[in-house]
Scaffold this active site. Sequence first.
Site, short mmCIF file in Angstrom:
data_model
loop_
_atom_site.label_atom_id
_atom_site.label_comp_id
_atom_site.label_asym_id
_atom_site.label_seq_id
_atom_site.Cartn_x
_atom_site.Cartn_y
_atom_site.Cartn_z
N SER A 1 50.40 -73.60 -23.69
CA SER A 1 49.69 -74.21 -24.81
C SER A 1 50.69 -74.86 -25.77
O SER A 1 51.41 -75.76 -25.39
CB SER A 1 48.81 -73.15 -25.49
N ASP B 1 39.12 -76.15 -19.54
CA ASP B 1 39.91 -76.05 -20.76
C ASP B 1 39.84 -77.40 -21.47
O ASP B 1 39.98 -78.45 -20.83
CB ASP B 1 41.35 -75.70 -20.39
N HIS C 1 41.44 -71.69 -20.74
CA HIS C 1 42.67 -71.61 -21.51
C HIS C 1 43.13 -70.15 -21.61
O HIS C 1 42.32 -69.24 -21.73
CB HIS C 1 42.43 -72.19 -22.91
#
Length: 266
Positions: free
Chosen positions: A110, A206, A236
Amino acid sequence: MAHVHEHLVPCPHGDFRVRLYDPSPAKPKPALLYLHGGGWTFFSLDTHDRVMREYAARAGIVVAGIDYALSPEAKFPVALEQAATAVRWLHRDGAAFGVDGARLTLGGDSAGGNLSVAACLKLRDEGDAGLVRGMLLNYPAFEGDCSDESQDRYGGPGYMLTRDEMRMFWTRYLRSPDDAQNPLAAPLRAQLGGLPPAFFAVPECDVLTEQSLAMIPKLRDAGVAVTDRLYPGATHSFLEAVSISPTADRALADGAAWLRDRLFGG
């Protein structure tokens, strides 16, 4: 792990911790420097302890977790500069900790994936492109917004991340709206030639997946070797569910195999 130890790394923005996970007594080993996710705003070495141990054990390498400064107290480019500093530190001083400083990779999930690519861009532009042999990128963020389609499909109730959350994270991370145009903050805007090979772990469900799917061909067009794996049904942060998820187990195995190839290959 055979040994876990922490060190303070000096940086103009203040010293920061690096935690080294060493899976066996054999030395020296190559290393992965890992940057945790959390929107540049939260999470820590402890929240990602399991993920880093998995990579160390599966790949047979040292994993060095970078405890970078969090926003909104620390704005762009503080965390980025700490990431680049950590690479240079381990390259220079890694032998003291059983690390082969000539065999380093950089990665994260991320926001940590964003910082990994940005740090490689910074190192490249400052004449240190050869310090990193590869980028391990797990559901990274590369620009400040998500499309309506992505939000409608994967950002509703029950999903791990929404467009509004990402907008909040970017607002906390950047000093001003002008930073959103800076390729070191938003790497999709960067010239990508000269970056090291990349591995992408891409979850199907995601809001950030479209950003990986935009970055992968752009890297290839710039001459960067890319290995990408799409994980059906994953969302995610799915790697953190490895204790119960066969999909997370497979993704960690894929990433570890790629790391071994980059770091132990010819």
